[in-house]
Structure formats: structure tokens, C-alpha cells
Design an enzyme around this catalytic site. Structure first.
Site, PDB file in Angstrom:
ATOM      1  N   LYS A  46       3.353  -3.062  -7.646  1.00  0.00           N
ATOM      2  CA  LYS A  46       4.747  -2.998  -8.126  1.00  0.00           C
ATOM      3  C   LYS A  46       5.725  -3.425  -7.039  1.00  0.00           C
ATOM      4  CE  LYS A  46       7.938  -1.353 -11.057  1.00  0.00           C
ATOM      5  NZ  LYS A  46       8.189  -2.335 -12.114  1.00  0.00           N
ATOM      6  N   LYS A  98       5.866 -12.302 -18.125  1.00  0.00           N
ATOM      7  CA  LYS A  98       5.357 -11.062 -18.738  1.00  0.00           C
ATOM      8  C   LYS A  98       3.978 -11.303 -19.331  1.00  0.00           C
ATOM      9  CE  LYS A  98       7.190  -8.369 -17.518  1.00  0.00           C
ATOM     10  NZ  LYS A  98       8.281  -8.611 -16.637  1.00  0.00           N
ATOM     11  N   ASN A 118       0.692   1.165   5.878  1.00  0.00           N
ATOM     12  CA  ASN A 118       1.312   0.273   4.898  1.00  0.00           C
ATOM     13  C   ASN A 118       2.081  -0.769   5.686  1.00  0.00           C
ATOM     14  OD1 ASN A 118       2.855  -0.914   2.832  1.00  0.00           O
ATOM     15  ND2 ASN A 118       4.464   0.608   3.109  1.00  0.00           N
ATOM     16  N   GLY A 119       1.786  -2.055   5.432  1.00  0.00           N
ATOM     17  CA  GLY A 119       2.463  -3.127   6.161  1.00  0.00           C
ATOM     18  C   GLY A 119       1.462  -4.166   6.609  1.00  0.00           C
ATOM     19  N   ARG A 169       2.167   0.689  -5.649  1.00  0.00           N
ATOM     20  CA  ARG A 169       2.204  -0.104  -4.417  1.00  0.00           C
ATOM     21  C   ARG A 169       0.882  -0.818  -4.155  1.00  0.00           C
ATOM     22  NH1 ARG A 169       6.634   1.692  -1.522  1.00  0.00           N
ATOM     23  NH2 ARG A 169       5.904   0.574   0.293  1.00  0.00           N
ATOM     24  N   TRP A 208      -3.395  -2.303  -1.421  1.00  0.00           N
ATOM     25  CA  TRP A 208      -3.289  -3.641  -2.008  1.00  0.00           C
ATOM     26  C   TRP A 208      -3.698  -4.587  -0.890  1.00  0.00           C
ATOM     27  CZ3 TRP A 208      -0.603  -8.292  -1.286  1.00  0.00           C
ATOM     28  CH2 TRP A 208      -0.628  -9.167  -2.384  1.00  0.00           C
ATOM     29  N   HIS A 249       8.733 -34.652 -20.347  1.00  0.00           N
ATOM     30  CA  HIS A 249       8.537 -35.426 -19.125  1.00  0.00           C
ATOM     31  C   HIS A 249       7.162 -35.169 -18.524  1.00  0.00           C
ATOM     32  CE1 HIS A 249      12.581 -36.974 -19.198  1.00  0.00           C
ATOM     33  NE2 HIS A 249      12.995 -35.755 -19.506  1.00  0.00           N
ATOM     34  N   GLU A 297      11.078 -15.378 -18.028  1.00  0.00           N
ATOM     35  CA  GLU A 297      10.670 -13.976 -18.027  1.00  0.00           C
ATOM     36  C   GLU A 297       9.548 -13.751 -19.058  1.00  0.00           C
ATOM     37  OE1 GLU A 297      10.932 -11.735 -16.023  1.00  0.00           O
ATOM     38  OE2 GLU A 297      10.569  -9.856 -17.074  1.00  0.00           O
ATOM     39  N   GLU A 309       1.229 -11.887 -16.526  1.00  0.00           N
ATOM     40  CA  GLU A 309       0.839 -10.786 -15.652  1.00  0.00           C
ATOM     41  C   GLU A 309       0.061  -9.687 -16.346  1.00  0.00           C
ATOM     42  OE1 GLU A 309       5.394  -9.018 -15.396  1.00  0.00           O
ATOM     43  OE2 GLU A 309       4.089  -8.743 -13.697  1.00  0.00           O
ATOM     44  N   CYS A 364       0.868  -1.176   0.000  1.00  0.00           N
ATOM     45  CA  CYS A 364       0.000   0.000   0.000  1.00  0.00           C
ATOM     46  C   CYS A 364       0.900   1.220   0.000  1.00  0.00           C
ATOM     47  CB  CYS A 364      -0.889   0.126   1.243  1.00  0.00           C
ATOM     48  SG  CYS A 364      -1.919  -1.323   1.534  1.00  0.00           S
TER      49      CYS A 364
END
Ligand code: F6R
Length: 609
Positions: free
Chosen positions: A604, A486, A102-103, A27, A76, A505, A482, A489, A2
Site C-alpha cells: 500500500k 484498478k 523498513n527502508g 506496507r 515487501w 496511432h 484509473e 492491480e 515493510c
């Protein structure tokens, strides 16, 4: 996670709070709110959804006076759904205290039980509400005294901004393991989770230390030590890059950041190439220590972990040194056998990722030297690491990383080469060759961005797929990882990545007629092996998009599409193959109409476990 912000000013702060909140959306952005000091007391406005909705609500209210003191929050969700009632600020049982946080308060349930037994009613599902009630219970007019009383009762992490009814012009601030900056502007004083959110409003700033406290008014910022003694905080000038963050003519931050990659990688490489030689100053890391390193442990999360996978291959192949890359969330809890000659390498754009920070702290507890590759200036990771290499990506706003990842790779090249050089494994010729190729890298990256239209034509195909697979061996596996992340998300299409030899496999059973497979084949020593794996999926009907060097394009002509990279030594391939992968995901997500810069459910900076 947040973002929080607060202003105590001489003029109206409503627009400033909104604008800063927008800059903090990286955030978290599932709900937001603000608490404003008005003539009648405090006005709280909250909403689920984006900040535009908060702005609408704010604009619909007529206030006779300017608002000069207030706090705001973008969320968030961790405890409770992203609803209006769970949005911050949270109000104490007596209505006198407003809190943004925030936390995570880890013992919130315990506190809730204790306070509920005393008759206090909770109206949200959040951990933050417990702080509001607890603080109100102990607050008798002195913020510092109340905080000293409740601090032992709070477990977890927090950056708090608090308004108290009896102090109409003050904002109280405190933090523990969550970042908080205090800033001085013209006729105003400010607090925020991050200087970039308020950089255009301030000239000087300082970082509040763990357990330190502050009282902010428009005239002054008083800072207190963890014992409650007043201290003289040192304020430094706001970095220039924190003052202007725009899309610069692009539709999205992500597309702008893709475009910036060449230049940012060049600047990062310049930090370690001097007079045609690899010469990196990892903030004083002694060459003798590098020389004697037994093993490099790497911990990182998400894309930064993918840079870590590339680093592992490079440290092993260039510096012939044992190296292991582990998800930071795993490393912090697993048994790792450290040795005093080991190096713990942390890779993080934000320098605030909770798991990576925990890995750093674990290494320090084990007396292992720590080196962080970070992008955000003045981050917690930077402060706590023994040694630091700062990448030059600049502020990255899009949630999906692009330029910061590319700069992490650049840093990783410099580290692997420095290690090889310190260990006497880099001949003068090899060093000159490496420098020559690294100098060309930014131009090659730019040339790949020019292929955008060619890559764009493939996005239609991907946008119709229900799943996409990415394969590659060794360094190409790092790129495959990567590429898959990408795509997932920002397009919300299921994607998975595998070392190319692994598919048969089990996962190959998912390949059907038309299933898209992105195959990266740049590693010369196992090219033929990857080729066989590509043929295996092609034989089962896959639609194969191959990525390879120009020199190898003819060997992959049986694929449905071949994207070529400028010929380069294959140790640098990830920096090149990642560019078409970014553009592919970008255009697929765009076609699907998704919010590119702020994908659903994400933030982020992941400052919670
Ligand atoms: C993906 C992405 C994330 C981050 C991860 C680590 O595009 O950006 O996977 O790489 O959350 O973040 P930092 O690098 O800030 O530690």
C-alpha cells in the site's frame, strides 16, 4: 518498504505482535518474522508468505513463560527474494543482535564487502543483514553510542528496531527518512511504522524525528536527539480513527471502502464549503499567493497521479492557469524550470511515498511553495510541506485505492475553484452552481454503488479477456487511466488506457473480435470526437462498455453495454465514472479468485524509489 512493530509490556505480547503485523500488511506482505525475548535468550521465527503461516509457526512452539519484549516485521522484498532466509529479523555474526528494518540501505554492497573482508559471513541477500553485523561490531553496551558510530556509514533510509542480548527488556529504535512512531499504552510501550497498527494498544504517541533514537522498556521510553542527548518528547493522544479498523460486515476492505466513498467525499468537501461558498483553508496558504500563481506543478504516483491528471485539466479550465502533472519518480530527476510564483502540488494518500516526498524536497530546494493533499494524518509529507489539505477518507486498508482517490478528487475540485476565485475568475453565480453540484456529488456516488448488480454482469466477460483497453478524452482520460490501473492491480489482466484519439496511432491493431474496450464519454465539448473513436473500435469488433451521462445514453446505444451516470456538469465526471470502474475491477478480480485486499507483488505504501 515493510512494516515494523515492537512491544515491551507487562504481559504476553505474541498476539499483539501478530495483530499489529496484520495491520501493517499494507506496507508489504510477502514474508514476515519476529524476534522474542525468552528466558534462554532470543527466539527468532520467520516465514515466507502470509502472516497466517507465521502464526501457525508461533502456535506450534511451546514456551514456558509469557513473552514480554519482542519485535516483528512484515516484508515487501527489495533486496533478495521473499524467502524465509531473507525474512526479518536478521541476526548479527555473534548472535547477540536482532534487527528488523523498513527502508533501503543504498550502500549495503559496500558494507558487505568491507565486513566480508573481515571474515563475517552473510546468510541472506538482504541489505538489513549488513546493519545487524555493523551494529554488533560497534555495540559495546550503549545503543546511542553504537548508533552515532555507524550512522555515518549507512546511506539510504531506515526505521530500525533492534534487540540486544545484554539488554533483555529493551528495544532500540532509530529512523531516517522512514517513519517510526513511539507509543505509550497501559503497562506497555510500543514502536511501530504507523500508529494505526497499534492504535488499539496505546493512548499516547509521538513521531520519532530523522536520526533521533529511542530506548523502549515496559516502564519508559527514552528519546535521544541526533547528537545523542536525551530529549523530552511530546506525546499526543492517539487519533480515534486509528483505534478501530474492521471490515464492518463486508467481505473485503476494498468493497467496504468503495461503499464509504460518498460519506468520505462529503466530509472532504465540507472542509472547503462554508456558508454556501468555496472557502478552503489550505493550512494558511495566503489568498494573495494563490492569486499570483504563475504555474502549478503536480507530482504524484499511481492513482494519486491520476487525480493529478484530473487536477491539471481542472486548473487549466476553471482557473485558467498553466499546470503540469508529472510522475513524481520522473519529476525528482528531470529538469524543471521553477519560478518563485509557482506552486508545487503533491498528492498522496499515505503522505509517505518516497518519490512524491523527493519531489516535495526538490521543490523546497528550489524555493517553491509546496502544498500537499494527503490523507494519512501526521505523515512525513504533511510535516514537510509548507501547506496542507487533509482529505477525510479515513484509514484505507485495501492496497487498491478507492475512497482515498475519490477524496483526492474532491480536494482537487476545491483547489481549482479556490484558485479561480482568488484570480477573480469565478463569478458569484458560477460559485453557487459549483457549490450546489459539489453538495450533490456524494448522493450521486452512492447511487452509482447501487448499480453494482448491473456492473457485476460484465465482470464475467472481462475475466475471460487477455487484455482490456480504456479510452477517454480530457478528464475522461484521467478516469480511463484509473480504470485500467484498478483492473490490472487486482485482476492481473493486462489493461491499458489512452486518450481516445490516440488509439488509431498504433494500438488499434490490437483490437480484435470481442476485445473489451471501456470507453468513457462525458466531456461535452469533444463528445462527438470520442463517439467517432468508439465507432472505430466497434467497427473492428471490440466489445464496448460505454460510460456516459444519462442524457447521452441514446447517442451510445450501438455499444454493447452502456453504464449511465447521473447528469452533472462534466467537470465532476471523474468522481462518477470511477465508481463503476472500481466495481467492474472488483467483481472481475473476485470471479478470478484473487486476493482483493492484498494483490500480489504490491504494497500500500511505497516508501522506496
Ligand atoms: C493504486 C494505488 C497506488 C497509489 C500510489 C501512490 O490503487 O493505490 O497507485 O496511488 O502508490 O500512493 P500514495 O497516494 O500513498 O502516495
Amino acid at each position: 518498504m515493510c512494516g515494523i512493530v515492537g512491544f515491551a509490556a507487562n504481559d504476553d505480547i505474541r498476539k499483539k505482535l501478530l495483530s499489529s503485523l496484520r495491520k501493517l500488511e499494507y506496507r508489504g506482505y510477502d514474508s514476515s518474522g519476529m524476534s522474542l525475548k525468552i528466558r534462554e535468550g532470543t527466539l527468532n521465527i520467520k516465514t515466507a508468505g502470509r502472516i497466517d503461516l507465521l502464526e501457525e509457526k508461533l502456535n506450534s512452539l511451546y514456551l514456558c513463560d509469557d513473552v514480554k519484549t519482542g519485535i516483528a516485521h512484515t516484508r515487501w522484498a527489495t533486496h533478495g527474494k521473499p524467502t524465509q532466509s531473507n525474512a526479518h529479523p536478521h541476526t548479527s555474526f555473534d548472535g547477540k543482535i536482532q534487527v528488523v528494518h523498513n527502508g533501503i540501505i543504498e550502500n549495503a554492497d559496500e558494507i558487505k564487502q568491507m565486513l566480508s573482508a573481515e571474515g563475517i559471513k552473510f546468510v541472506s541477500e538482504t541489505d538489513t543483514e549488513a546493519i545487524a553485523h555493523l551494529f554488533a561490531k560497534h555495540y559495546k553496551g550503549s545503543f546511542v553510542e553504537a548508533m552515532l558510530k555507524i550512522r555515518p556509514l549507512l546511506a539510504g533510509s531506515y526505521a530500525l528496531a533492534i534487540l540486544a542480548k545484554d539488554k533483555p527488556d529493551s528495544i532500540f529504535a532509530v529512523c531516517r527518512k522512514s517513519p517510526l512512531i513511539l507509543a505509550r499504552g497501559e503497562n506497555q510501550n510500543i514502536l511501530a511504522s504507523d500508529i494505526s497498527a497499534v492504535g488499539n494498544e496505546a493512548q499516547l504517541f509521538t513521531v520519532l524525528g530523522d536520526d533521533e533514537m529511542a530506548v523502549i522498556t515496559k516502564e519508559d521510553i527514552s528519546v535521544f536527539t541526533r547528537d545523542g542527548k536525551k530529549k523530552q518528547a511530546v506525546f499526543i493522544p492517539v487519533p480515534e480513527e486509528s483505534t478501530d479498523i474492521t471490515k464492518n460486515g463486508f467481505d473485503t476492505f476494498m468493497r467496504k471502502e468503495i461503499d464509504e466513498q460518498g460519506g468520505r467525499v462529503r466530509e472532504t468537501l465540507q472542509e472547503g464549503i462554508k456558508n454556501g461558498e468555496i472557502d478552503v483553508n489550505f493550512s494558511g496558504l495566503p489568498v494573495d499567493f494563490l492569486k499570483n500563481i504563475r504555474k502549478v506543478h503536480i507530482a504524484a504516483c499511481g492513482s494519486a497521479y491520476h487525480a493529478g491528471i484530473a487536477a491539471k485539466y481542472l486548473v487549466e479550465s476553471i482557473a485558467k492557469t498553466e499546470c503540469e502533472a508529472v510522475f513524481a519518480s520522473e519529476l525528482r530527476y528531470k529538469d524543471t524550470h521553477f519560478n518563485e510564483n509557482d506552486l508545487m502540488l503533491l498528492i498522496s494518500q499515505s503522505g509517505e511515498t518516497a518519490d512524491t516526498l523527493a519531489a516535495l524536497r526538490k521543490a523546497k530546494e528550489n524555493n517553491v511553495k509546496t502544498l500537499s493533499i494527503v490523507n494519512n494524518t501526521l505523515s512525513t509529507m504533511e510535516r514537510e510541506s509548507d501547506f496542507v489539505f487533509r482529505t477525510k477518507a479515513g484509514a484505507e486498508i485495501a492496497v487498491a485505492t478507492t475512497k482515498a482517490f475519490s477524496c483526492q478528487l474532491a480536494a482537487v475540485y476545491l483547489l481549482s475553484l479556490s484558485l479561480a476565485k482568488a484570480k477573480g475568475m469565478l463569478t458569484k453565480e458560477d460559485e453557487a452552481g459549483a457549490v450546489d453540484t459539489l453538495n450533490k456529488l456524494p448522493v450521486y456516488i452512492n447511487s452509482l454503488i447501487q448499480k453494482e448488480n448491473e456492473i457485476k454482469t460484465l465482470s464475467k466477460r472481462l475475466s475471460l479477456a487477455s487484455s482490456v483497453f480504456f479510452i477517454g478524452r480530457l478528464l475522461d482520460f484521467a478516469a480511463a487511466e484509473e480504470g485500467a490501473l484498478k483492473l490490472k492491480e487486482i485482476s492481473y489482466i493486462f489493461a491499458d488506457s489512452f486518450p481516445a484519439g490516440e488509439l488509431k496511432h498504433g494500438t488499434i491493431s490490437l483490437i480484435a473480435e470481442g476485445t473489451p474496450v471501456v470507453a468513457i464519454a462525458t466531456q461535452e465539448k469533444i463528445f462527438e470526437k470520442t463517439l467517432s473513436n468508439i465507432k472505430e473500435v466497434k467497427a473492428r469488433g471490440a466489445f464496448v462498455i460505454a460510460i456516459c451521462f444519462e442524457k447521452d445514453a441514446h447517442r451510445l446505444s450501438f455499444c454493447d453495454k452502456v453504464i449511465t451516470l447521473p447528469d452533472t456538469p462534466d467537470i465532476l465526471s471523474v468522481s462518477l465514472s470511477v465508481v463503476p470502474l472500481q466495481l467492474l475491477s472488483y467483481h472481475t478480480a473476485l470471479l478470478l479468485g484473487n486476493d482483493i485486499d492484498k494483490p500480489r507483488n504490491l504494497a500500500k505504501s511505497v516508501t522506496v524509489e
